[in-house]
Scaffold this motif. Structure first.
Motif, PDB file in Angstrom:
ATOM      1  N   GLN A 151       3.162  -0.808   4.879  1.00 45.15           N
ATOM      2  CA  GLN A 151       2.781   0.519   4.843  1.00 45.15           C
ATOM      3  C   GLN A 151       3.495   1.550   3.928  1.00 45.15           C
ATOM      4  O   GLN A 151       2.391   2.020   3.142  1.00 45.15           O
ATOM      5  CB  GLN A 151       2.346   1.121   6.220  1.00 45.15           C
ATOM      6  CG  GLN A 151       1.701   0.241   7.333  1.00 45.15           C
ATOM      7  CD  GLN A 151       0.567   0.106   7.679  1.00 45.15           C
ATOM      8  OE1 GLN A 151      -0.201   1.380   6.729  1.00 45.15           O
ATOM      9  NE2 GLN A 151      -0.511  -0.670   7.153  1.00 45.15           N
ATOM     10  N   THR A 163     -14.325   5.130   8.892  1.00 45.65           N
ATOM     11  CA  THR A 163     -14.459   4.933   7.765  1.00 45.65           C
ATOM     12  C   THR A 163     -15.066   3.974   6.924  1.00 45.65           C
ATOM     13  O   THR A 163     -16.200   4.167   6.119  1.00 45.65           O
ATOM     14  CB  THR A 163     -12.941   4.901   7.547  1.00 45.65           C
ATOM     15  OG1 THR A 163     -12.062   5.975   8.127  1.00 45.65           O
ATOM     16  CG2 THR A 163     -12.447   4.869   5.918  1.00 45.65           C
ATOM     17  N   PHE A 164     -15.215   2.941   7.539  1.00 47.19           N
ATOM     18  CA  PHE A 164     -15.668   1.470   7.302  1.00 47.19           C
ATOM     19  C   PHE A 164     -17.349   1.347   7.398  1.00 47.19           C
ATOM     20  O   PHE A 164     -17.890   1.371   6.910  1.00 47.19           O
ATOM     21  CB  PHE A 164     -14.911   0.627   7.872  1.00 47.19           C
ATOM     22  CG  PHE A 164     -14.200  -0.512   7.386  1.00 47.19           C
ATOM     23  CD1 PHE A 164     -14.140  -0.662   6.231  1.00 47.19           C
ATOM     24  CD2 PHE A 164     -13.128  -0.115   8.789  1.00 47.19           C
ATOM     25  CE1 PHE A 164     -12.547  -1.345   5.686  1.00 47.19           C
ATOM     26  CE2 PHE A 164     -11.735  -1.008   8.070  1.00 47.19           C
ATOM     27  CZ  PHE A 164     -11.663  -1.462   6.653  1.00 47.19           C
ATOM     28  N   SER A 170     -12.677  -5.988   4.741  1.00 45.06           N
ATOM     29  CA  SER A 170     -11.946  -5.471   4.931  1.00 45.06           C
ATOM     30  C   SER A 170     -11.309  -5.273   3.764  1.00 45.06           C
ATOM     31  O   SER A 170     -10.860  -4.325   3.212  1.00 45.06           O
ATOM     32  CB  SER A 170     -11.462  -5.219   6.444  1.00 45.06           C
ATOM     33  OG  SER A 170     -10.477  -6.202   6.251  1.00 45.06           O
ATOM     34  N   ASN A 171     -10.068  -6.323   3.411  1.00 46.79           N
ATOM     35  CA  ASN A 171      -9.635  -6.420   2.014  1.00 46.79           C
ATOM     36  C   ASN A 171      -8.781  -7.832   1.927  1.00 46.79           C
ATOM     37  O   ASN A 171      -8.188  -8.988   2.258  1.00 46.79           O
ATOM     38  CB  ASN A 171      -8.236  -5.963   3.004  1.00 46.79           C
ATOM     39  CG  ASN A 171      -7.099  -5.732   2.229  1.00 46.79           C
ATOM     40  OD1 ASN A 171      -6.884  -6.009   0.553  1.00 46.79           O
ATOM     41  ND2 ASN A 171      -6.239  -4.771   3.053  1.00 46.79           N
ATOM     42  N   THR A 190      -4.310  -2.266   1.267  1.00 46.28           N
ATOM     43  CA  THR A 190      -4.872  -0.221   1.658  1.00 46.28           C
ATOM     44  C   THR A 190      -5.725  -0.403   2.778  1.00 46.28           C
ATOM     45  O   THR A 190      -5.691   0.547   3.135  1.00 46.28           O
ATOM     46  CB  THR A 190      -5.698  -1.162  -0.157  1.00 46.28           C
ATOM     47  OG1 THR A 190      -6.658  -2.201   0.268  1.00 46.28           O
ATOM     48  CG2 THR A 190      -5.190  -0.921  -0.999  1.00 46.28           C
ATOM     49  N   THR A 191      -6.527  -0.959   3.714  1.00 48.61           N
ATOM     50  CA  THR A 191      -6.926  -1.224   4.826  1.00 48.61           C
ATOM     51  C   THR A 191      -6.258  -1.870   5.828  1.00 48.61           C
ATOM     52  O   THR A 191      -6.341  -3.008   5.481  1.00 48.61           O
ATOM     53  CB  THR A 191      -8.400  -1.045   4.554  1.00 48.61           C
ATOM     54  OG1 THR A 191      -8.995  -2.201   3.495  1.00 48.61           O
ATOM     55  CG2 THR A 191      -9.278   0.362   3.290  1.00 48.61           C
ATOM     56  N   GLY A 192      -6.607  -1.492   6.991  1.00 45.09           N
ATOM     57  CA  GLY A 192      -6.109  -1.905   8.591  1.00 45.09           C
ATOM     58  C   GLY A 192      -4.378  -2.366   8.254  1.00 45.09           C
ATOM     59  O   GLY A 192      -3.306  -1.658   7.938  1.00 45.09           O
ATOM     60  N   ASP A 193      -4.100  -2.829   9.069  1.00 48.76           N
ATOM     61  CA  ASP A 193      -2.723  -3.954   9.223  1.00 48.76           C
ATOM     62  C   ASP A 193      -2.800  -5.221   9.535  1.00 48.76           C
ATOM     63  O   ASP A 193      -3.415  -6.146   9.012  1.00 48.76           O
ATOM     64  CB  ASP A 193      -2.007  -3.265  10.178  1.00 48.76           C
ATOM     65  CG  ASP A 193      -3.032  -3.416  11.543  1.00 48.76           C
ATOM     66  OD1 ASP A 193      -2.569  -3.790  12.161  1.00 48.76           O
ATOM     67  OD2 ASP A 193      -3.211  -1.597  12.221  1.00 48.76           O
ATOM     68  N   LYS A 215      -8.286   3.534  16.138  1.00 43.21           N
ATOM     69  CA  LYS A 215      -8.997   2.584  15.688  1.00 43.21           C
ATOM     70  C   LYS A 215     -10.702   3.285  15.408  1.00 43.21           C
ATOM     71  O   LYS A 215     -11.370   2.778  14.573  1.00 43.21           O
ATOM     72  CB  LYS A 215      -9.520   1.160  15.993  1.00 43.21           C
ATOM     73  CG  LYS A 215      -8.481  -0.102  15.638  1.00 43.21           C
ATOM     74  CD  LYS A 215      -7.485  -0.071  14.431  1.00 43.21           C
ATOM     75  CE  LYS A 215      -6.161  -0.998  14.992  1.00 43.21           C
ATOM     76  NZ  LYS A 215      -5.699  -1.522  13.589  1.00 43.21           N
ATOM     77  N   ASP A 267     -11.315   4.658  12.372  1.00 41.56           N
ATOM     78  CA  ASP A 267     -10.926   3.042  11.037  1.00 41.56           C
ATOM     79  C   ASP A 267     -12.571   2.821  10.712  1.00 41.56           C
ATOM     80  O   ASP A 267     -12.869   2.310  10.032  1.00 41.56           O
ATOM     81  CB  ASP A 267     -10.300   2.221  11.180  1.00 41.56           C
ATOM     82  CG  ASP A 267      -8.678   3.486  11.123  1.00 41.56           C
ATOM     83  OD1 ASP A 267      -7.750   3.839  10.543  1.00 41.56           O
ATOM     84  OD2 ASP A 267      -7.289   1.880  11.892  1.00 41.56           O
ATOM     85  N   HIS A 309       1.766   0.604   0.356  1.00 39.47           N
ATOM     86  CA  HIS A 309       0.684   0.319   0.483  1.00 39.47           C
ATOM     87  C   HIS A 309       0.622  -0.974  -0.240  1.00 39.47           C
ATOM     88  O   HIS A 309      -0.603  -1.218  -1.048  1.00 39.47           O
ATOM     89  CB  HIS A 309      -0.021   1.175  -0.157  1.00 39.47           C
ATOM     90  CG  HIS A 309       0.362   2.780  -0.278  1.00 39.47           C
ATOM     91  ND1 HIS A 309      -0.032   3.229   1.231  1.00 39.47           N
ATOM     92  CD2 HIS A 309       0.865   3.608  -0.735  1.00 39.47           C
ATOM     93  CE1 HIS A 309       0.601   4.983   1.421  1.00 39.47           C
ATOM     94  NE2 HIS A 309       1.176   4.896   0.050  1.00 39.47           N
TER      95      HIS A 309
END
Length: 478
Positions: free
Chosen positions: A387, A69-70, A452-453, A393-396, A63, A66, A390
């Motif tokens: 995944q 990135t944020f 985040s999403n 788009t970010t995270g899971d 992570k 990630d 997509h």
């Protein structure tokens, strides 16, 4: 003797010393009778070591990129989100220790809702944890284990292969824990020893590192640093994943000497230790490699730092430690999840509870384990679809489930404030100050998760709500 050679010897000796002390702590915890002699009580440091072992998991390893990135590659903001995450669990765990010391029910958070709110709400939380929270976290860590397996054996880094390997790990650890609880427990001890070695090792290496940062490989597209504004709050979602598991630590309250005094102290010290370890790894990675390198290379950045520490063999050694640590998390969550359907059945919170409680001999006769297995397979398929196409788009999916769980935690924080107002809880710090700060931390994480999403969070939150509503309605109708 070169400085490089001398430093490598220091790192190796540090690793051996770390393993020695970890063996000592886990020998006391796991081999000293924690799960065997229920009457044995433990002091502050044993309780602290247990909590650290639970909280330090796999998230920190995959992570970091990630989080960067944020934050747009801003190291200060990255460190800040780690501090906020620790802030949330320190005050959250101290707050919930009030409830842990006042109930003997099984099921952790489920029992808190059952006793301090209602059985119906306890069922709602139980359905969420059993059918969403545990399996989604398990499948994501299994997938991450597939990613690092590909890195270890230089296999093609494509989603299908990573997921295929992850699915193999998932089924393997279900099989191990269903067939032999003892074997699964022993692997948990080994993986717990392995997880701190790379984290602390990278931090110490960075202190003495004075060479230039490596260049981004020509075949990799460079990712520049950016100004994300308030978008850095979205980094709290992967940070919550990295800290996840802290609520499980409350289950040891009954095994601790003088829990009303010892547990709040242990639940303060342990998150600070975890924060120190995480910051050592995060800041160490960024000092040695640079944020641009980590952003560009992603999860593969760890192989570079392994080479810098111990040469070509260091890449393999570090990846082996990380992989064992991740597999330990998969094993540990499965170990807990296998029992959740049984816990709900014992409270008559799910259909066919009487049949689930009647476990007979044979691998496929353990109905609780089979429910857990099918949940894991179902969410593995869902994770693959999200995944592959997509859809997130970010995270899971696991990050969303973890963030949703903070809504339940905040409901418990409110309950502690109510008990304080009713003078059931008299300690001002644990009954008033800690819940207020825990609420602030929880709200920040939920807000950051949505940042985040927003679309995926909204949809998945609705799915979480449907599962909770189903559990609530079933128990109410019963």
């Amino acid at each position: 003797m070169s400085v490089s050679f001398l430093f490598r010897r220091i790192i190796i000796n540090f690793h051996l010393l770390s393993v020695y002390f970890m063996v000592y702590f886990f020998n006391r915890i796991f081999l000293g009778g924690f799960f065997i002699n229920e009457n044995k009580s433990y002091g502050l440091w044993t309780a602290t070591a247990m909590i650290v072992g639970i909280c330090v998991g796999s998230g920190i390893f995959f992570k970091v990129d990630d989080i960067l990135t944020f934050t747009g590659g801003n190291i200060f903001l990255g460190a800040l989100v780690f501090i906020i995450g620790a802030f949330s669990i320190i005050f959250g765990s101290i707050t919930l220790s009030n409830l842990a010391s006042r109930t003997n029910g099984t099921g952790g958070v489920v029992s808190y809702f059952e006793e301090f709110y209602s059985k119906n709400l306890g069922s709602a939380v139980g359905w969420f944890q059993t059918f969403l929270y545990y399996p989604t976290v398990t499948v994501v860590v299994a997938w991450a284990s597939g990613i690092y397996t590909c890195l270890l054996f230089s296999l093609p880094s494509n989603l299908d292969l990573q997921m295929g390997i992850g699915f193999f790990y998932l089924l393997s650890f279900y099989f191990i824990n269903i067939v032999s609880k003892e074997l699964g427990g022993r692997f948990q001890v080994i993986s717990s020893l392995a997880k701190l070695v790379p984290l602390i090792g990278v931090g110490i290496f960075a202190i003495f590192f004075n060479q230039g940062q490596p260049n981004i490989p020509a075949a990799v597209e460079a990712v520049p640093l950016t100004n994300v504004g308030m978008g850095w709050l979205a980094a709290l979602a992967p940070t919550a994943f990295a800290y996840d598991g802290w609520t499980i630590a409350l289950s040891i309250s009954g095994e601790v000497k003088n829990p009303k005094k010892t547990m709040p102290l242990a639940l303060t010290i342990a998150p600070i230790i975890v924060l120190f370890v995480y910051l050592a790894y995060f800041l160490g990675m960024n000092k040695v490699l640079g944020p641009e390198y980590i952003l560009s290379v992603g999860d593969g950045a760890v192989t570079t730092i392994g080479q810098l520490i111990l040469g070509k063999s260091g890449e393999v050694i570090l990846l082996i430690f990380i992989l064992i640590s991740m597999l330990g998390v998969v094993n540990g969550i499965i170990l807990s999840h296998l029992r959740m359907p049984y816990v709900l059945a014992s409270k008559n919170m799910i259909p066919n509870s009487d049949k689930i409680l009647k476990n007979t001999r044979g691998i496929f006769k353990n109905r609780s384990a089979m429910i857990s297995l099918f949940c894991g397979i179902f969410w593995f398929i869902i994770h693959y679809i999200t995944q592959k196409f997509h859809l997130i788009t970010t995270g899971d999916i696991s990050e969303i489930a973890i963030v949703f769980g903070y809504i339940f935690y905040m409901m418990l924080y409110i309950k502690v404030l109510i008990l304080f107002k009713q003078k059931v809880i008299t300690n001002v710090f644990t009954g008033f100050i800690a819940p207020i700060f825990a609420m602030i931390g929880g709200l920040i994480i939920v807000f950051g998760g949505f940042s985040s999403n927003p679309t995926s969070m909204t949809i998945f939150f609705f799915i979480c709500f449907l599962f909770c509503f189903s559990g609530y309605s079933y128990c109410k109708n019963k």
